[in-house]
Design an enzyme around this catalytic site. Structure first.
Site, PDB file in Angstrom:
ATOM      1  N   VAL A 271      20.657  12.152 -24.411  1.00 29.94           N
ATOM      2  CA  VAL A 271      19.754  13.289 -24.306  1.00 29.94           C
ATOM      3  C   VAL A 271      19.515  13.486 -22.819  1.00 29.94           C
ATOM      4  O   VAL A 271      19.052  12.577 -22.129  1.00 29.94           O
ATOM      5  CB  VAL A 271      18.427  13.038 -25.044  1.00 29.94           C
ATOM      6  CG1 VAL A 271      17.503  14.247 -24.919  1.00 29.94           C
ATOM      7  CG2 VAL A 271      18.696  12.743 -26.516  1.00 29.94           C
ATOM      8  N   SER A 272      19.849  14.658 -22.324  1.00 31.31           N
ATOM      9  CA  SER A 272      19.927  14.874 -20.883  1.00 31.31           C
ATOM     10  C   SER A 272      18.576  14.778 -20.187  1.00 31.31           C
ATOM     11  O   SER A 272      17.518  14.902 -20.803  1.00 31.31           O
ATOM     12  CB  SER A 272      20.552  16.243 -20.601  1.00 31.31           C
ATOM     13  OG  SER A 272      21.834  16.336 -21.188  1.00 31.31           O
TER      14      SER A 272
END
Length: 380
Positions: free
Chosen positions: A90-91
């Site tokens: 998840v960035s």
């Protein structure tokens, strides 16, 4: 999950300028925690990870989810016996905010978006432009399945496709915007072909040597797109364009020895110098290795391509006659030295001075203006 922690994160993103106009509400309506699985991995040393779960260590899990940092959610494409390489995440929230700002989404407009990758960014896009206008393509079925459940919890039901994102999704084309949360080295022609003239493509872009640019392209008539690098970011590669594994095989052929013409560390002195070198050596990778028992005298830079060329450069006493060892058909260290010299001769340009022109079969990277081509290669 303590919602106040996430609200504090969003507030800090706003104060730092990471959120573009109009995106704060979408972030607040789309909690990151919904898109983070129960099991995640934290960095443990220079090249490893340790697993934690929300159930066993809820405090560490919450702190990780609410930090402005990426969250590793998968190793080795989900294979339990792999070497421990991060393959899904998840960035980082601030990077997501900056990327979304470059999509030029304005309230009141009716934009269709093709997103490459599925997860939190999908939810943010759905919250801003409407789920019916979002198509998300994810290559990993497990990641796609988690995203589908999280999106449903957030109240969104976009078109979610399991497939190769570099092929886009022609069934819903054309799109006004294309957004990728995975890096490419070659802009997929399908993205350009499936975007309306006047549309925008925003994608992380890099070379095997330096995966560092955020590229913003404007699509023109004739399936051509052109634009500049607008930021320095680093994202995981799309699977079909991942660089090969490190070269652990011993070098073959007669070795050529000599001193280094430059301090080897100058090639990597900044993201901008490494980016320029990568443009000139688009098939070359590097890593820094050392003997932990004596890192001062054994630290060295190793470069290699996919065709048997390799160079080892010791970082100490770099003027010695045996500092550089090159094998194979190319002298890759000499090429890297020349590329570093070119970057210096051009005034040490930052990566945002570079741009790309992408057509159906070629990709030109240029400096300052399209007529000053630095490198060209085929994309199909």
């Amino acid at each position: 999950m303590n919602d106040s922690e996430y609200e504090e994160l969003v507030a800090s993103l706003g104060e730092s300028g990471a959120l573009g106009a109009g995106w704060r509400g979408a972030f607040l309506r789309t909690p990151r925690s919904l898109f983070v699985p129960e099991r995640i991995w934290l960095a443990a040393g220079p090249s490893g990870y340790r697993q934690i779960t929300e159930r066993d260590d809820p405090e560490a899990w919450r702190a990780t989810v609410n930090a402005d940092a990426p969250v590793v959610t998968q190793l080795d494409d989900g294979e339990e016996s792999g070497p421990g390489v991060a393959t899904s995440s998840v960035s980082m929230p601030s990077l997501v905010g900056r990327m979304l700002a470059h999509l030029d989404v304005r309230d009141g407009t009716r934009l269709s978006v093709l997103e490459i990758g599925s997860g939190w960014t999908t939810g943010l896009l759905c919250s801003r432009v409407g789920a019916r206008r979002v198509v998300s393509v994810e290559i990993d079925p497990q990641v796609a399945g988690r995203a589908r459940k999280a999106l449903a919890l957030a109240g969104h039901a976009p078109v979610l496709v399991v497939g190769d994102g570099t092929r886009g999704f022609p069934e819903q084309a054309p799109y006004d915007r294309v957004s990728s949360t995975a890096a490419v080295h070659r802009v997929p022609p399908a993205w350009v072909a499936q975007t309306k003239p006047g549309g925008v493509i925003v994608t992380p872009w890099g070379t095997p040597f330096c995966n560092a640019g955020l590229l913003k392209l404007h699509v023109r008539e004739g399936e051509e797109a052109e634009g500049r690098f607008v930021d320095s970011v680093s994202f995981m590669w799309v699977r079909g364009q991942r660089p090969g594994a490190p070269a652990d095989a011993p070098p073959s052929g007669e070795a050529r020895y000599g001193p280094s013409a430059i301090n080897p560390e100058s090639v990597l002195e900044s993201v901008h110098s490494a980016f320029a070198v990568g443009l000139h050596l688009p098939t070359v990778r590097y890593r820094v290795v050392w003997d932990e028992s004596d890192p001062r005298t054994t630290r060295r830079l190793v470069l290699w391509d996919g065709d048997g060329s390799r160079a080892t450069v010791f970082l100490h006493d770099w003027k010695a006659t045996d500092t550089v060892r090159q094998t194979g058909p190319r002298n890759v260290w000499d090429e890297a030295t020349a590329a570093r010299g070119w970057w210096e001769s051009e005034g040490e340009p930052e990566l945002t001075r570079f741009g790309v022109t992408a057509t159906a079969d070629t990709q030109h990277v240029w400096l300052d203006r399209p007529s000053r081509v630095v490198s060209t290669w085929r994309v199909s």
